[in-house]
Design a protein around this motif. Structure first.
Motif, PDB file in Angstrom:
ATOM      1  N   ALA A 138      -9.172  27.193 -22.064  1.00 55.74           N
ATOM      2  CA  ALA A 138      -8.988  27.623 -23.450  1.00 55.74           C
ATOM      3  C   ALA A 138      -9.576  26.599 -24.405  1.00 55.74           C
ATOM      4  N   VAL A 139      -9.408  25.308 -24.080  1.00 53.45           N
ATOM      5  CA  VAL A 139      -9.986  24.262 -24.921  1.00 53.45           C
ATOM      6  C   VAL A 139     -11.506  24.417 -25.006  1.00 53.45           C
ATOM      7  N   VAL A 140     -12.172  24.621 -23.857  1.00 51.11           N
ATOM      8  CA  VAL A 140     -13.639  24.764 -23.835  1.00 51.11           C
ATOM      9  C   VAL A 140     -14.063  26.030 -24.567  1.00 51.11           C
ATOM     10  N   SER A 141     -13.326  27.110 -24.340  1.00 50.57           N
ATOM     11  CA  SER A 141     -13.692  28.391 -24.968  1.00 50.57           C
ATOM     12  C   SER A 141     -13.594  28.298 -26.484  1.00 50.57           C
ATOM     13  N   LEU A 142     -12.554  27.662 -26.994  1.00 51.96           N
ATOM     14  CA  LEU A 142     -12.413  27.510 -28.435  1.00 51.96           C
ATOM     15  C   LEU A 142     -13.504  26.617 -29.009  1.00 51.96           C
ATOM     16  N   ALA A 143     -13.858  25.569 -28.267  1.00 51.31           N
ATOM     17  CA  ALA A 143     -14.869  24.635 -28.779  1.00 51.31           C
ATOM     18  C   ALA A 143     -16.253  25.265 -28.830  1.00 51.31           C
ATOM     19  N   LEU A 144     -16.561  26.116 -27.816  1.00 54.24           N
ATOM     20  CA  LEU A 144     -17.918  26.676 -27.733  1.00 54.24           C
ATOM     21  C   LEU A 144     -18.050  28.026 -28.418  1.00 54.24           C
ATOM     22  N   ALA A 145     -16.976  28.562 -28.940  1.00 53.56           N
ATOM     23  CA  ALA A 145     -17.043  29.884 -29.574  1.00 53.56           C
ATOM     24  C   ALA A 145     -18.033  29.937 -30.742  1.00 53.56           C
ATOM     25  N   PRO A 146     -18.124  28.899 -31.616  1.00 53.61           N
ATOM     26  CA  PRO A 146     -19.077  28.988 -32.737  1.00 53.61           C
ATOM     27  C   PRO A 146     -20.503  28.588 -32.368  1.00 53.61           C
ATOM     28  N   VAL A 147     -20.755  28.235 -31.107  1.00 55.69           N
ATOM     29  CA  VAL A 147     -22.089  27.756 -30.713  1.00 55.69           C
ATOM     30  C   VAL A 147     -22.733  28.819 -29.824  1.00 55.69           C
ATOM     31  N   PRO A 148     -23.724  29.546 -30.299  1.00 55.71           N
ATOM     32  CA  PRO A 148     -24.314  30.623 -29.500  1.00 55.71           C
ATOM     33  C   PRO A 148     -25.170  30.091 -28.351  1.00 55.71           C
ATOM     34  N   GLU A 149     -25.154  30.854 -27.249  1.00 58.24           N
ATOM     35  CA  GLU A 149     -26.005  30.615 -26.075  1.00 58.24           C
ATOM     36  C   GLU A 149     -25.768  29.251 -25.454  1.00 58.24           C
ATOM     37  N   VAL A 150     -24.541  28.747 -25.510  1.00 56.98           N
ATOM     38  CA  VAL A 150     -24.186  27.472 -24.896  1.00 56.98           C
ATOM     39  C   VAL A 150     -22.961  27.703 -24.019  1.00 56.98           C
ATOM     40  N   GLU A 151     -23.053  27.275 -22.758  1.00 62.98           N
ATOM     41  CA  GLU A 151     -21.927  27.330 -21.826  1.00 62.98           C
ATOM     42  C   GLU A 151     -21.524  25.908 -21.480  1.00 62.98           C
ATOM     43  N   GLY A 152     -20.336  25.736 -20.978  1.00 63.74           N
ATOM     44  CA  GLY A 152     -19.889  24.397 -20.671  1.00 63.74           C
ATOM     45  C   GLY A 152     -18.543  24.391 -19.987  1.00 63.74           C
ATOM     46  N   GLY A 153     -18.031  23.182 -19.761  1.00 63.04           N
ATOM     47  CA  GLY A 153     -16.745  23.057 -19.081  1.00 63.04           C
ATOM     48  C   GLY A 153     -16.273  21.630 -19.067  1.00 63.04           C
ATOM     49  N   ASP A 176     -13.239  13.396  -9.109  1.00 66.20           N
ATOM     50  CA  ASP A 176     -12.824  13.588  -7.718  1.00 66.20           C
ATOM     51  C   ASP A 176     -12.583  15.060  -7.386  1.00 66.20           C
ATOM     52  N   THR A 177     -12.182  15.846  -8.371  1.00 66.10           N
ATOM     53  CA  THR A 177     -11.794  17.239  -8.115  1.00 66.10           C
ATOM     54  C   THR A 177     -12.959  18.199  -8.291  1.00 66.10           C
ATOM     55  N   GLY A 178     -13.841  17.943  -9.271  1.00 62.39           N
ATOM     56  CA  GLY A 178     -14.935  18.874  -9.577  1.00 62.39           C
ATOM     57  C   GLY A 178     -14.647  19.612 -10.868  1.00 62.39           C
ATOM     58  N   SER A 179     -15.028  20.857 -10.954  1.00 64.35           N
ATOM     59  CA  SER A 179     -14.878  21.640 -12.170  1.00 64.35           C
ATOM     60  C   SER A 179     -13.419  22.031 -12.373  1.00 64.35           C
ATOM     61  N   LEU A 180     -12.869  21.629 -13.535  1.00 63.22           N
ATOM     62  CA  LEU A 180     -11.517  22.029 -13.889  1.00 63.22           C
ATOM     63  C   LEU A 180     -11.513  23.209 -14.857  1.00 63.22           C
ATOM     64  N   ALA A 181     -12.603  23.377 -15.624  1.00 60.07           N
ATOM     65  CA  ALA A 181     -12.651  24.474 -16.602  1.00 60.07           C
ATOM     66  C   ALA A 181     -14.104  24.839 -16.851  1.00 60.07           C
ATOM     67  N   TYR A 182     -14.330  26.127 -17.119  1.00 55.58           N
ATOM     68  CA  TYR A 182     -15.672  26.621 -17.442  1.00 55.58           C
ATOM     69  C   TYR A 182     -15.509  27.791 -18.421  1.00 55.58           C
ATOM     70  N   ALA A 183     -16.407  27.855 -19.414  1.00 56.89           N
ATOM     71  CA  ALA A 183     -16.357  28.964 -20.374  1.00 56.89           C
ATOM     72  C   ALA A 183     -17.756  29.190 -20.935  1.00 56.89           C
TER      73      ALA A 183
END
Length: 501
Positions: free
Chosen positions: A81-96, A101-108
């Motif tokens: 949810a943190v990533v999704s809210l941060a990237l919502a105003p930025v078009p054509e950008v994905e992130g996480g 040690d664990t790898g990907s914890l979040a992706y949006a």
């Protein structure tokens, strides 16, 4: 470069050069456009990474309690949810968010252009995402990488996240599609080159045709004498308009020449009459005033029973007669220029005598007279030059206030055969409205003046082969007041230095 053909050739070469330069610039701009797009995308994902970091910082602010493991489902949901809210105003950008040690914890990818939300980490770029995040955590700073392919450029940005959960970093990613249309650009450049070459060819043909027609006009004008000959038409409307204008101008010039010759004779006669009229008007004005005053005194004396009244009237009439006599004397001096009789003159003695003649008048006005003689002897007409300087000194003393200063300076001129006298004062100077006409007869700024003094002085200067003028501001200007310059022809002797007062 005076030949029309040479100018045409230069124009043609410049056109081809311009076409080549424009082509090169367009190709470079086409190539630079991809670089600019990539640069803009890098700035966008860097800003997006900062947005994720700021959202995460807000999320962990005031964190209390134990740190959950990376596999905790609630933690992953919150971070997504943190990533999704941060990237919502930025078009054509994905992130996480990535844990070392664990790898990907979040992706949006909240602005995914496809149908439905995208929630799965892109496996094709997983290794690159891991590498850039590990490097960001290790270096504790922003890390960006770019990967090129035939159709796109992949941009990755990672930044470390500080907080209670160790080894976290945020990452953002976008793709920049390669520009298309190089073939259309080449076709456009080819069309531009053809257009430029075709225009140059047409211009060449036009100028060649015009050159032939212009030569026919030149051959007609070559026969010009006192009267301009009539030119034949060329068949070109534009050139025929010039031919018609030349023919009409020739006809008008011939007519105007005849009229001008006739008018020149009339104007010369009119100017002589006008000059005579101005002088006659000035003389009549200067004579009428004393005559009117004498008549008034005589009439009052005859009408008054006082026996002393006629005596006073006669005294006033004698004063007016003296004034009329002075006017006639000045008129004769102006019209009878005379011939200078130059003799060697000791200028310092000459200046001392000049100042002595005006010492009483200067003392009465409270004005100091000084001299500055920079030349020992000179060959001049002392009487003629003395009359000029007397006139200038008289005016200077009359127009200088009490406590002021008037001085006469003598220097060698610009060449060895020139001599310069400067008469300057600290008075109010010559009014601007009088400076243009002050050397003309009957022009004066005083009610009791005749306006002939400066006119006579200039006539005497010209008779001596010199000139008299008002010194312009900035030209050896003495400062406040007026300064008159008398330049004369002579053979100056050795210059001396000390001033004489």
């Amino acid at each position: 470069m005076h030949s029309l053909h040479a100018r045409l050739l230069v124009l043609w070469l410049l056109s081809l050069l311009a076409c080549a330069v424009v082509g090169v610039l367009l190709v470079q701009l086409y190539q630079v456009s991809n670089v600019a797009r990539v640069g803009q995308a890098e700035a966008v994902i860097a800003r997006a990474c900062d947005l994720v970091r700021d959202r995460y910082a807000f999320y962990v602010a005031g964190w209390h309690g134990p740190v959950p493991p990376g596999a905790d489902a609630r933690l992953r949901t919150d971070l997504t949810a943190v990533v999704s809210l941060a990237l919502a105003p930025v078009p054509e950008v994905e992130g996480g968010i990535w844990q070392q040690d664990t790898g990907s914890l979040a992706y949006a990818y909240p602005t995914y252009p496809g149908s439905g939300p995208k929630t799965d980490l892109p496996q094709a770029e997983a290794a690159r995402i891991q590498a850039v995040n590990e490097r960001a955590v290790a270096d504790e700073q922003h890390v960006s990488q770019m990967f090129h392919s035939a159709s796109e450029a992949l941009l990755l940005e990672a930044c470390p996240l500080r907080g209670p959960i160790p080894g976290l970093s945020a990452w953002t990613m976008t793709r920049v599609q390669a520009a298309f249309g190089y073939g259309r650009l080449s076709a456009g450049l080819g069309a531009l080159a053809i257009l430029v070459v075709g225009s140059a060819v047409c211009l060449t043909a036009l100028v060649v045709d015009w050159s032939r027609r212009v030569r026919s006009i030149e051959s007609g004008l070559a026969e010009i004498g006192r009267e301009m000959p009539a030119l034949s038409r060329t068949g070109s409307r534009e050139l025929d308009r010039i031919v018609d204008a030349l023919n009409e101008a020739g006809r008008r010039l011939a007519e105007q020449r005849r009229r001008a010759e006739h008018l020149a004779e009339r104007v010369a006669a009119s100017e002589r009459l006008a000059a005579l009229g101005r002088v006659a008007g000035g003389i009549a004005h200067e004579i009428r005033n004393p005559l009117a005053a004498m008549r008034l005194r005589a009439e009052n004396a005859l009408a008054s029973p006082d026996i002393e009244r006629p005596r006073r009237a006669l005294a006033d009439i004698l004063d007016q007669i003296v004034r009329l006599n002075r006017l006639v004397t000045e008129l004769l001096a102006m019209t009878q220029r005379g011939t200078p009789r130059p003799v060697p003159v000791a200028l310092e003695t000459f200046l001392d005598a000049l100042v002595a003649r005006h010492a009483d008048a200067a003392a009465a006005e409270g004005v100091t007279l000084t001299t500055d003689c920079g030349v020992d002897t000179a060959v001049i007409d002392p009487e003629m030059v003395g009359r000029i300087l007397d006139n200038l000194l008289q005016n200077a003393v009359r127009h200088t206030q009490a406590g002021g200063r008037v001085w006469v300076r003598v220097t060698a001129g610009a060449s060895d055969d020139r001599l310069r006298f400067i008469v300057a004062d600290t008075g109010p100077g010559v009014p601007p409205d009088l400076q243009a006409t002050m050397f003309e007869p009957f022009v004066t700024g005083r009610a009791d003046g005749t306006g002939l003094g400066l006119a006579i002085a200039r006539e005497l200067a010209m008779a001596h082969g010199g000139d008299l003028r008002l010194m312009a501001e900035g030209d050896e200007t003495p400062g406040q007041g007026a300064a008159f310059v008398l330049d004369l022809s002579q053979a100056p002797a050795q210059a001396i230095g000390p001033d004489h007062e």
